[in-house]
Scaffold this active site. Structure first.
Site, PDB file in Angstrom:
ATOM      1  N   GLU A  62      31.216  19.130  26.699  1.00  0.00           N
ATOM      2  CA  GLU A  62      29.976  19.235  25.926  1.00  0.00           C
ATOM      3  C   GLU A  62      29.290  17.884  25.783  1.00  0.00           C
ATOM      4  O   GLU A  62      28.062  17.794  25.789  1.00  0.00           O
ATOM      5  CB  GLU A  62      30.213  19.858  24.554  1.00  0.00           C
ATOM      6  CG  GLU A  62      28.916  20.090  23.822  1.00  0.00           C
ATOM      7  CD  GLU A  62      28.948  21.199  22.792  1.00  0.00           C
ATOM      8  OE1 GLU A  62      27.910  21.361  22.119  1.00  0.00           O
ATOM      9  OE2 GLU A  62      29.963  21.889  22.659  1.00  0.00           O
ATOM     10  N   GLY A  83      23.748  22.336  21.962  1.00  0.00           N
ATOM     11  CA  GLY A  83      24.660  23.277  22.593  1.00  0.00           C
ATOM     12  C   GLY A  83      24.435  24.683  22.085  1.00  0.00           C
ATOM     13  O   GLY A  83      24.302  24.913  20.885  1.00  0.00           O
ATOM     14  N   HIS A  90      41.065  26.471  31.805  1.00  0.00           N
ATOM     15  CA  HIS A  90      42.033  25.394  31.943  1.00  0.00           C
ATOM     16  C   HIS A  90      42.938  25.732  33.122  1.00  0.00           C
ATOM     17  O   HIS A  90      43.673  26.723  33.091  1.00  0.00           O
ATOM     18  CB  HIS A  90      42.801  25.211  30.638  1.00  0.00           C
ATOM     19  CG  HIS A  90      41.883  25.019  29.477  1.00  0.00           C
ATOM     20  ND1 HIS A  90      41.143  23.866  29.296  1.00  0.00           N
ATOM     21  CD2 HIS A  90      41.536  25.851  28.463  1.00  0.00           C
ATOM     22  CE1 HIS A  90      40.396  23.992  28.205  1.00  0.00           C
ATOM     23  NE2 HIS A  90      40.621  25.186  27.687  1.00  0.00           N
ATOM     24  N   LEU A 108      17.779  24.123  35.168  1.00  0.00           N
ATOM     25  CA  LEU A 108      17.033  23.254  34.256  1.00  0.00           C
ATOM     26  C   LEU A 108      15.690  23.911  33.957  1.00  0.00           C
ATOM     27  O   LEU A 108      14.712  23.694  34.664  1.00  0.00           O
ATOM     28  CB  LEU A 108      16.828  21.862  34.870  1.00  0.00           C
ATOM     29  CG  LEU A 108      18.101  21.065  35.124  1.00  0.00           C
ATOM     30  CD1 LEU A 108      17.788  19.768  35.865  1.00  0.00           C
ATOM     31  CD2 LEU A 108      18.833  20.790  33.825  1.00  0.00           C
TER      32      LEU A 108
END
Length: 141
Positions: A62, A83, A90, A108
């Site tokens: 993040e 966020g 993982h 974007l």
């Protein structure tokens, strides 16, 4: 892709008095379409069984995505990047040394950014893969 140039030292200054600084996250490289940072795997980032805590990996992810979004804002005085959603898979554990995260854009847009963050160990083996969605909001919120 980034709307302004920035130095690694400037990125480090953003981290003062934050969780990134507490965990020892250091920015190491800025490219045309990516940023890389490293994080130590030690007592600050371990879970009780002596391996990298998944939450620490998410903090690294993040941090990278949020900074990348900030650097893409056309007018950071009038906009904030916050966020909205993050997920992480993982892949393998890490016990010591450093992990390296690299953020690259997926999308974007005007109101949202989506980032791919890959975290690897010192042998460049994938430790975690994360996707972060960032909302672009007016600064007066």
């Amino acid at each position: 892709m980034f709307t302004r140039s920035i130095t690694l030292d400037a990125l480090h200054s953003f981290s003062q008095n934050t969780i990134s600084n507490h965990l020892g996250i250091e920015f190491t490289e800025i490219g045309n379409d990516y940023i890389t940072a490293r994080m130590p795997v030690d007592k600050r980032t371990h879970q009780p069984f002596g391996i990298l805590h998944g939450g620490a990996s998410v903090v690294l992810a993040e941090t990278l995505g949020s900074i990348a979004s900030f650097l893409c804002l056309p007018d950071p005085d009038k906009q904030h990047a916050v966020g909205l959603e993050i997920n992480a898979n993982h892949i393998r554990s890490a016990r010591a040394g450093f992990v390296y995260g690299t953020v690259r854009p997926i999308h974007l847009g005007r109101t949202t950014h989506i980032w791919d963050i890959q975290i690897t160990n010192e042998e460049r083996k994938l430790v975690c893969i994360s996707r972060l969605t960032v909302a672009i909001v007016n600064a007066d919120r």
